[in-house]
Design an enzyme around this catalytic site. Sequence first.
Site, mmCIF file in Angstrom:
data_model
loop_
_atom_site.group_PDB
_atom_site.id
_atom_site.type_symbol
_atom_site.label_atom_id
_atom_site.label_comp_id
_atom_site.label_asym_id
_atom_site.label_seq_id
_atom_site.Cartn_x
_atom_site.Cartn_y
_atom_site.Cartn_z
ATOM 1 N N ASP A 149 -6.554 -91.761 35.556
ATOM 2 C CA ASP A 149 -7.069 -91.804 37.044
ATOM 3 C C ASP A 149 -8.265 -90.726 36.831
ATOM 4 O O ASP A 149 -8.004 -89.739 36.140
ATOM 5 C CB ASP A 149 -5.848 -91.760 37.981
ATOM 6 C CG ASP A 149 -6.473 -91.693 39.412
ATOM 7 O OD1 ASP A 149 -7.439 -92.815 39.677
ATOM 8 O OD2 ASP A 149 -6.079 -90.981 40.202
ATOM 9 N N ASP B 221 -12.228 -95.467 42.736
ATOM 10 C CA ASP B 221 -13.560 -95.009 43.253
ATOM 11 C C ASP B 221 -14.729 -95.980 43.332
ATOM 12 O O ASP B 221 -14.737 -96.833 42.389
ATOM 13 C CB ASP B 221 -13.797 -93.624 42.819
ATOM 14 C CG ASP B 221 -13.179 -92.786 43.519
ATOM 15 O OD1 ASP B 221 -12.474 -92.875 44.416
ATOM 16 O OD2 ASP B 221 -13.512 -91.347 43.258
ATOM 17 N N ASP C 47 -1.789 -89.668 39.380
ATOM 18 C CA ASP C 47 -1.460 -88.314 40.450
ATOM 19 C C ASP C 47 -1.140 -89.194 41.810
ATOM 20 O O ASP C 47 -0.645 -88.466 42.722
ATOM 21 C CB ASP C 47 -2.424 -87.344 40.764
ATOM 22 C CG ASP C 47 -3.566 -87.795 41.503
ATOM 23 O OD1 ASP C 47 -4.106 -88.771 41.378
ATOM 24 O OD2 ASP C 47 -3.962 -86.961 42.581
#
Length: 1128
Positions: free
Chosen positions: A389, A689, A802
Site C-alpha cells: 500500500d 489514491d 496498514d
Amino acid sequence: MTQTLSSRCQWRRELSVLLAQSATPATLSPAPCASCWPNRGRSGVMYTVWNFVPKNLFEQFRRVANFYFLIIFLVQLMIDTPTSPITSGLPLFFVITVTAIKQGYEDWLRHNSDNEVNGAPVYVVRSGGLVKTRSKNIRVGDIVRIAKDEIFPADLVLLSSDRPDGSCHITTASLDGETNLKTHVAVPETAALQTVANLDTLVAVIECQQPEADLYRPLGPESLLLRGARLKNTKEIFGVAVYTGMETKMALNYKSKSQKRSAVEKSMNTFLIIYLIILISEAIISTILKYTWQTEEKWDEPWYNQKTEHQRNSSKILRFISDFLAFLVLYNFIIPISLYVTVEMQKFLGSFFIGWDLDLYHEESDQKAQVNTSDLNEELGQVEYVFTDKTGTLTENEMQFRECSINGIKYQEINGRLVSEGPTPDSSDGNLSYLSFSHLNNLPHLTSSSSFRTSPENETELIKEHDLFFKAVSLCHTVQISNVQTDGIGDGPWQASLAPSQLEYYASSPDEKALVEAAARIGIVFIGNYEETMEIKILGKLERYRLLHILEFDSDRRRMSVIVQAPSGEKFLFAKGAESSILPTCIGGEIEKTRIHVDEFALKGLRTLCMAYRQLTSKEYEVIDRRLFEARTALQQREEKLANAFQFIEKDLILLGATAVEDRLQDKVRETIEALRMAGIKVWVLTGDKHETAVSVSLSCGHFHRTMNILELINQKSDSECAEQLRQLARRITEDHVIQHGLVVDGTSLSLALREHEKLFMDVCRNCSAVLCCRMAPLQKAKVIRLIKISPEKPITLAVGDGANDVSMIQEAHVGIGIMGKEGRQAARNSDYAIARFKFLSKLLFVHGHFYYIRIATLVQYFFYKNVCFITPQFLYQFYCLFSQQTLYDSVYLTLYNICFTSLPILIYSLLEQHIDPHVLQNKPTLYRDISKNRQLSITNFLYWTILGFSHAFIFFYGSYFLMGKDISLLGNGQMFGNWTFGTLVFTVMLITVTVKMALETHFWTWINHLVTWGSIIFYFVFSLFYGGILWPFLGSQNMYFVFFQLLSSGSVWFAIILMVVICLFLDIVKKVFDRHFHPTNTEKAQMEEDKGSVSSAYEFAESKHRGEDSRHLLAEACSQQDSSYVH
C-alpha cells in the site's frame, strides 16, 4: 414521521425501523425479526471451543506423515508385528499434542485481538435513554451515539450531530489510508433531532442497497458512515445501524481466514510421498523375497520354527498381506514423524527472535515486531513479489510544505522562513535572501534581519505580490478548525491571543492542510470561518473576508476557486490547482519561470499546485453571481451548466506562483525498495489514491525511476478499448529500447483487463520492472495478488499495508505484513507479521527470512538423511535372517532414536545457525537470490542427501558385518558377539556419524551447540550403560542386558567405530571443499571474504601486539643502557 432517505438502489432492502418503546428495534419488511441480521462481530480466527478438536485433527491428518503413522499404528494394533504399537503411537501422540497446543495458543491470541474490537463499549438509544453495550451487540435499527475521535462500530446512517446543519467530519484512514477530512450531512428531517428523547420516538423507513464491498462506488446518501472510520472535529453524532457485523463494507472486504502453507511444507509433503514409495517398494521386495526363499522346504518350515496348524491352513493371500504389512511396520521409521514436531517447535521458538530483534523495534512509537503466525517464517526467505500500500505504509501519512515559487523566485522553507534559492532582483549574487512580513509587524520567529532587501521603487510591488500569494493560500481552501478551538467564535476578540500552534486544522485534502499550516508559520494565519466569513490574522492584525462563492474541485477541471470580498470592499477570485489546469487560464505573471520551477519540484517527487487570482469589478461579479445561481438551481443538466459557468469564471487569471508539498516518506523507504530490487524482488504498489498522487509518490520513493518508460492503462471505458490499449503497450515494450518500463493502471481499467484479457495484461506486467495500481478497491488488491499467485511461475508473494482496506490482500498473499500505523490496527491484527515501519522489511526478509529458510531446509533434509541411515541397515539385515522380520535394533532404540538421541542437535541448529554474518546479509541483498525459488530444497539437493544416507547406511552395515561376520572372537575371553551386539554396533556408528555430520553443517557455534552435540553422544553412551547394565523388573524381556558393556570392552570395536565414521564423512568433506573452491555460490564467496577479513584482522591484531612487545623490549634495553651509563 416516515421518511424515505434513498430510493435509488438496484436491490430493495427495506428496513422498517421502529424506534419507540418496542423491544424489537428493527424489522425486515414484511415481518421477520431483527435476528434476520445478527451482528456476528469481527472474526479473524480459525477455531472455536466446539470445533477445535475435530478441525485441528482434520488439519493435522491432512499431513502425509501424520496420516501415515496413524495407519501404521492401527496396523500394529490389528496384526502381529515385529515392533510394539508404542513405537508408532507414542511419537504420533506427542506430535499431535505439541502441534495442537501451538496452534491453539496462536488462535487464542487472535481471539483476544478480536474480543478487543468486538467488545469495545458503545452507547445505544433504548427505552428513552443511553444504554452502554458492546459493539458486537449492535443490531440493525439501533441508534448509536458516537463521540469525537471514536470509531464507528457499524455502517451507520447519520441522523443528527451537535451542529445545527447536521454535519460532521470523519477520517477514513483505517479504511482507505486517506487522512483527509470528509464531510457528511444528515437529512434535514432528522438533523433537528439532537436529543435522546426525540430520537427515541422516531419512526422512519430507510431504503438501501444490499451489502456491497466496493469502498469507492457511490454510496448513495451522504449520510452513510462506514464502520472503521473515525469521527473528527465534531462533539457527537447519532446514527442508525444499517449494516452490522460481517455485512459492513469493512467486513465484506475481509477474506475468510484460511490456513497458509509454506513452500517448504509443500516440499516436505512431496519428499514424504517419495519416501513412502521407497518404503512400500522395500516392503514389497522383502515380502516377495521371503516367499521366494521359502519355496525351499528347509527354509519354509525349519526344525526350530515349526508352523502351527492354523498357520498351515491359513490363506496364502492373507499371509502375503500380513507379511507385507509387517515389513511396512518394520521399515516405517524411514518416514520421520518427529520431523513435523521438530519443525513446529523450530517455527514457534524461532519466531521469538523476530520480536526480540532490537533492529525491528521502533523507539518513537514504542512498538516491536509481532509474529501472529509462526508457520511462515521460512517463507520470508522466498519472496519474489512485494505488494505494498502507499499511504501510511510508504509514507508517514503527513503532508509537509517544502518549497514554493512566488513571482518567478523559488523559495524553500527553513525554520519558518522562506529562503530564496537564487539571487533576488535587489540582492547580490550568491547571497541568500529571506522572505517574511516583518515590514508590517515583528514576530519572535521572524527577525528584522530576515526581511527582503529591496530597492524603494520595487519594495511596494514585491510586498504586494508575496502578501497576495499567501492570502490566496490562506483563503482558497475548505479547511476546518477543530471544534475545541472554535467554540465561541463570533466577534473574534479571542483570536488576537491565539498562537498558530494552538490551532488544529482538518481538511478534505491533506495538501490544503499543509499549505494553510505553512502560511500560518510564515505569518498569515487562518483563524476559521463562521457562517459566510473567513478570518485570517496577518502578523497579529485580524482581517475578515466575506466568502461569496466556492467553486468546488473536480477531477475534470483539476482546480478549485473561491470568490471573497476583502475588508476594503474589493472582490477577488483566488484559484488553486494543477499546473496543467491553471497555467492555460493565466494572462499575466511569471508564467514561464513558474513552469520551470514546477517541473523542478516534480523532479524531486513533490506534489505541486499553482496559485492565481483575478480582481473582479462590481459588474463582473454581478454577471458571475447570476450565472452561478442559474447553474446551481437548474433542474436539468445541472452538472454541465456548472462546468460551463466555472469555465467562464476561471479565466484571465494573474499567476501568483506555485507550491510544492511532500507526502513525507517514511525513513529509508527509497533504500528499502532499491534493496528489494537488488534481491530480485519485484515491487508493486496497490493504492486507493488518485492517479496523480500515486505516481508522484512512486517517483519520490524510488518505485519509479526517472529513466523509466512509464506506461499507462487508465480511464478505459470498454473491453475493446482496454484490449487495444494493452496491445499498444505490449508493442511499445517490444519496440522501445528502454531497459526498464513502469506500468500505471487504475481500478476501472484493471477490472476490464482481468475480465477477458488476463493473459495479455499479465504479459505486459511481467515485462515491467515496477507496477503501480491506483484507485483500487480492497478486493481488487486481493484479485491482483491471486492473479500473480496462480500464474505459471507460482511465485511467492508478500503483501504489506496498514489499513482495513489492505486486510484482504494481506490475507490473500503467501505472507501478510501489517504496518502498525497511526489509524487503526486492522491490518496488523489480520497479518502474519506486524512491523512498525516499512524499512524493517529489509531486515525481516534478508536476515530473518534468509536464516529461517537455510535452517529449516537443512533440518528437513537432515531428518530424511538420518532416517535413511537408520532404517536401511534394517532392510539389509533381512537378507541375512531369511526375511523373518527380525528387528536389528532393540525396541527402546527404535523409539528413542528420533525423540532423544538425535533431536536436540538439529533443533538447536535450526534455532541458532547463522551461516553468514547478519550485517553481510543486509548489506548485500543479492545474496537473497541464492535461496530464492526454494533452491535449497530442490530435487537435486534432496537426491544428494538421500544418496548420502544410503551410502552411509551401507558403510555402517557392511563395515560392522566384515568386522564380525567371520565368527572372529573380539573379546579377551574368546566369546563371540551375537545378534544384539551386531545391531548395537551398527546403531552406535550410525548415531555418532549423523551427529558429527550435523556438527559439520554448523557454522555458528555457541556453548549450547557444543552442549547438545557432544552431549547427545555422551547421553547415548550413559543411557546404554544404564539400560543394559541393570535388570529392570518392569521389562518382560531384556535383550540388551550387558550387551553394551561387552561391545565397548573390545579395542577392535573402538577402532572400527572411528574408522567407519571417518570413511562416511571423508567423502562428504571432500565434496564440500571441491564445490566451495570451484563452484562457490555468492553466499559462499561472501563467507570466504568474511573469513579472510576475520583472519586479516586477527593477523593485524597479532602484529600490532608483537610490535608493541618489541617496542617495550627496545625501551627496556635503552633504559638499562642508560642506567648502566649513569653507573659508570
